[in-house]
Each structure stands twice: as structure tokens, then as C-alpha cells.
Design a protein around this motif. Structure first.
Motif, PDB file in Angstrom:
ATOM      1  N   ASN A 218       0.818  -1.209   0.000  1.00 16.36           N
ATOM      2  CA  ASN A 218       0.000   0.000   0.000  1.00 16.36           C
ATOM      3  C   ASN A 218       0.851   1.258   0.000  1.00 16.36           C
ATOM      4  O   ASN A 218       0.531   2.247  -0.667  1.00 16.36           O
ATOM      5  CB  ASN A 218      -0.971   0.003   1.176  1.00 16.36           C
TER       6      ASN A 218
ATOM      7  N   ARG B  74       2.187   1.667  -3.546  1.00 15.52           N
ATOM      8  CA  ARG B  74       1.178   2.188  -4.492  1.00 15.52           C
ATOM      9  C   ARG B  74       1.070   3.705  -4.352  1.00 15.52           C
ATOM     10  O   ARG B  74       0.928   4.425  -5.352  1.00 15.52           O
ATOM     11  CB  ARG B  74      -0.185   1.522  -4.232  1.00 15.52           C
TER      12      ARG B  74
ATOM     13  N   LEU C  44      -0.496  -7.955  -6.295  1.00 15.79           N
ATOM     14  CA  LEU C  44      -0.847  -6.539  -6.243  1.00 15.79           C
ATOM     15  C   LEU C  44       0.017  -5.679  -7.154  1.00 15.79           C
ATOM     16  O   LEU C  44      -0.281  -4.508  -7.378  1.00 15.79           O
ATOM     17  CB  LEU C  44      -0.720  -6.031  -4.802  1.00 15.79           C
TER      18      LEU C  44
ATOM     19  N   ARG D 118      -3.958  -8.940   3.130  1.00 19.85           N
ATOM     20  CA  ARG D 118      -4.459  -8.339   1.890  1.00 19.85           C
ATOM     21  C   ARG D 118      -5.349  -7.139   2.206  1.00 19.85           C
ATOM     22  O   ARG D 118      -5.307  -6.125   1.510  1.00 19.85           O
ATOM     23  CB  ARG D 118      -5.223  -9.373   1.069  1.00 19.85           C
TER      24      ARG D 118
ATOM     25  N   GLY E 177      -3.992  -3.542   0.841  1.00 21.08           N
ATOM     26  CA  GLY E 177      -4.665  -3.231  -0.410  1.00 21.08           C
ATOM     27  C   GLY E 177      -4.708  -1.733  -0.644  1.00 21.08           C
ATOM     28  O   GLY E 177      -4.120  -0.940   0.089  1.00 21.08           O
TER      29      GLY E 177
END
Length: 408
Positions: free
Chosen positions: A50, A53, A96, A381, A385
């Protein structure tokens, strides 16, 4: 114009990321930090998918991944070495499409500072509070300086001055344990690179992992002991290493050897504290970010990750809104539920790890051996996420898409 400035208070990971993200969103940013120099020493951290990202939207994911050491799996052991659990991290990262690393906090800090530019932070400026004036806000400093801007972001950590004014009366919650941590060049065939070892004893937890080469090129290890202690405890002068060794004597190799190899002056000790989830983070042209808003215990490895998420969502809300105060409230509405839930998960996870009694430790170890790996992976997850990228910024807004606002 000065009225268009966004003032960021705090030059830690959250403050630097916020300044980078806001500048990429087209804002003028000025960042103030109370320290005379921006440096972080003696500690490591974990960044999960995360965080990567979010870093990807800042154009920094590859650089950070190159500095850190890949985190491929976690192995959980009892203090005598018996295996209690195993969590593959790498397969989830592949699914991911993001990385997971362990690294030196100082090295992450250096990457962020390069991205922001060393001329942006204004150092040696201790903020004493703020005043709302007209359509803007004025930050006030101990040396008499005043900075006027359109809004102010309090990213000044657990002991936040800004939070004390926005939400008076918030008290810190002591976790019940202190943290001793250090980094040292150390090589051992006992544990491989890419594996984070978590070793559980009675009322104590030891974490051990590689974080890349040291100055000499040898492998460098980060370790941390978290152990139940009364709040405010202190080791005698020159006694931090002895205190750690007294708690991990007889534990599985190479724990004692790693601690022994660490210089006394390279070992840090701090109490681990947090704050309960807040009902609000801001008012008017002021909001909070990172530990100032949601300091949580370390047991889900999400402190730095959530600060980075905050920065990206804040910048997106500011970019999409036609009113700064409305943007701050939209940011808070999107971030408060997720950070509150992760803070609660972190606290519950810690309450299991640090049990002390013979029966309770036996039950903990049995539970960890028996819990299905699919359940652990499902929770991981959920934590790592990207819901912060898909949440609505507010009524009538469009879902967040990082590429739509990233300018440079």
C-alpha cells in the motif's frame, strides 16, 4: 501569492511526502521542521504494497525499492526456535503488482528529501501554534517568525503541537512495552536475506531482518526488541545493551550475537505509545496528517505506510476541490475510517504478542501454529490493499485515479 501557500509543520516521512504530493498537485508549499538538520538515525522500517502504491503516484516507488531490501516472507518463532508460523509476502506483492521492503528510516528520508529539494524545508523552526486570520492561517514559531498561508497541515508527530490546539485534551496511550532497536553490520548463515524473523517470548518480541549493505559493503541487520515494561523506564548509563541481553538470554541464534555486535551508542530505547482514534482531525484551514492524526502501535507495520497514504489522498482532495477547507474535510472523511480500523487491528495484534503468563503464552503459541495461513493472508491483503485510492473524496466526487492528477 502568500495566501495560496500551504504550510506543512513537520519534516518526518509524512510531512515530506505531503509536501512532495502537494507540489505535484500544483500547490506552493513551505515546510517547517523544528530540528536543525533533517536526519533520522538508528531505526529501520517496513514498507508494504500500500505504501508503494502511494509512492508510485509520487514517482518514487522504484527509487525507494532500490534502496530497501526485499521483504519476501515473515517467519514467526518461539524464543527457543520452534516455528509458530510462516507468512509468504512475495506472492501477495506479485498479485498486487507492488513491492515490500525493509530499510533504514534514514535512507527513506534521504530519498524524500532529494525529491522535495533541500531548499524547501526551513529548519530550526519550532512551531508554537497557529491563528486563523480571515481566509487564511498564520503559523507562529518560538523565535518570533510568523508564516501566513491558505491552510496548514500538522504533520508534527505523536507529540503534535498542532493537534493540541485543534483537538485539545488528547492523551497518549502507553502500549505497555518499550522498544530497543539498533542496526549493525552482521553476517550469519542462520537467517537468509528477504526474511523477517519475528521471535516471541514471554512478554517480549524480537524482530530481525537484513536492510542492505553497510558502509563497508557487509550485510547490515536491523533488530528491535519490544518488551513489557512500566512507562517511563530508563536503562542506566551505558546499560542499554545489557538490558536487552538480560531479556533475550538463551533465545534462538543469532539474536544474542547480533545484540552483542551492536555498539552501545547505536542502541535506542523509547516507550511505544499511540493515541485513540480521533473524532475529528481538523477545523477551518487546518488538518492533521500521519502520527499527529493517528499514531498507532507498530504491530501491523503501518505507521509510515499510513502517513504516505495520507499525503497522496490529501493532495488529490486539494487538487479536485475548488475550496481548500472543503478539500481538507474530504481528506479527513476518506482517511479517518481506514486509519482508525488499522489502529484497532494493530492494538489487538499487540495484545496477543506480549502476553506473559505460562498458560497465556502457551495459548498464544498454539493459536499461531493452528491459525490457517489463508486467514492470515486475507487480513494482510485487507491491510495492504489500495482502498485509499478507490474511496470517494466526497459527495458527487469521482473515484481517485492517481494518473489523472500526477503532473511531474
Amino acid at each position: 501569492m502568500v495566501e495560496q501557500r500551504i504550510i506543512v509543520i513537520g519534516g518526518g516521512i509524512g510531512g515530506l511526502c505531503a509536501a512532495i504530493a502537494l507540489r505535484k498537485a500544483g500547490c506552493e508549499v513551505v515546510l517547517y521542521e523544528r530540528a536543525g538538520e533533517l536526519r533520522q538515525v538508528g531505526a529501520g522500517l517496513s514498507l508494504l504494497p500500500n505504501a508503494f502504491r502511494a509512492l508510485e503516484t509520487l514517482g518514487l516507488a522504484r527509487e525507494v525499492a532500490a534502496v530497501g531490501k526485499p521483504w519476501r516472507e515473515t517467519r514467526i518463532h518461539r524464543s527457543d526456535g520452534r516455528v509458530l508460523g510462516h507468512l509468504p509476502v512475495e506472492p501477495l506483492c506479485r498479485t498486487l503488482g507492488q513491492s515490500a521492503v525493509v530499510m533504514s528510516r534514514a535512507e527513506l528520508h534521504e530519498v524524500l528529501l532529494r525529491a522535495l529539494g533541500p531548499d524547501v524545508p526551513r529548519l530550526g523552526a519550532r512551531c508554537t501554534g497557529f491563528r486563523v486570520e480571515g481566509t487564511g492561517v498564520v503559523a507562529e514559531f518560538e523565535d518570533g517568525r510568523r508564516e501566513r498561508g491558505a491552510c496548514l497541515i500538522g504533520a508534527d508527530g505523536l507529540n503534535s503541537i498542532i493537534r493540541g490546539q485543534v483537538v485539545p485534551g488528547v492523551t497518549q496511550r502507553y502500549s505497555g512495552h518499550s522498544s530497543w532497536r539498533g542496526m549493525v553490520e552482521f553476517e550469519s548463515p542462520v537467517f537468509p536475506e528477504g526474511t523477517l524473523f519475528e521471535v516471541l517470548g514471554r512478554g517480549a518480541r524480537f524482530v530481525l531482518c537484513h536492510i542492505g549493505p553497510g558502509a563497508s559493503g557487509a550485510k547490515r541487520v536491523y533488530w528491535a526488541l519490544l518488551a513489557n515494561t512500566p512507562a517511563g523506564g530508563r536503562d542506566p548509563e551505558g546499560g542499554r545493551k545489557a538490558s536487552v541481553l538480560s531479556r533475550v538470554g538463551g533465545w534462538m541464534a543469532p539474536i544474542e550475537a547480533v545484540v552483542e555486535a551492536t555498539p552501545e551508542e547505536a542502541i535506542l530505547r523509547t516507550d511505544v505509545s499511540c493515541i485513540d482514534p480521533l473524532d475529528r482531525w481538523g477545523e477551518g484551514p487546518v488538518t492533521l496528517l500521519g502520527d499527529a492524526a493517528h499514531a498507532m502501535v507498530t504491530d501491523m507495520a503501518q505507521g509510515a505506510c499510513q502517513a504516505i497514504e495520507d499525503a497522496v489522498v490529501l493532495a488529490q482532495c486539494v487538487r479536485e476541490a475548488d475550496d481548500l477547507e472543503r478539500a481538507l474535510r474530504a481528506y479527513e472523511a476518506r482517511r479517518r475510517p481506514r486509519t482508525a480500523e488499522l489502529a484497532r487491528l494493530s492494538w489487538r495484534s499487540g495484545s496477543l504478542r506480549y502476553v506473559e503468563g505460562r498458560v497465556s503464552t502457551w495459548l498464544r503459541d498454539t493459536l499461531l501454529r493452528c491459525v490457517p495461513s489463508s486467514l492470515v493472508e486475507k487480513q494482510l491483503r485487507y491491510v495492504v490493499g489500495f482502498p485509499f485510492l478507490d474511496a470517494q473524496a466526497g459527495p458527487g466526487s469521482t473515484p481517485f485515479r492517481a494518473e489523472s492528477w500526477l503532473k511531474r
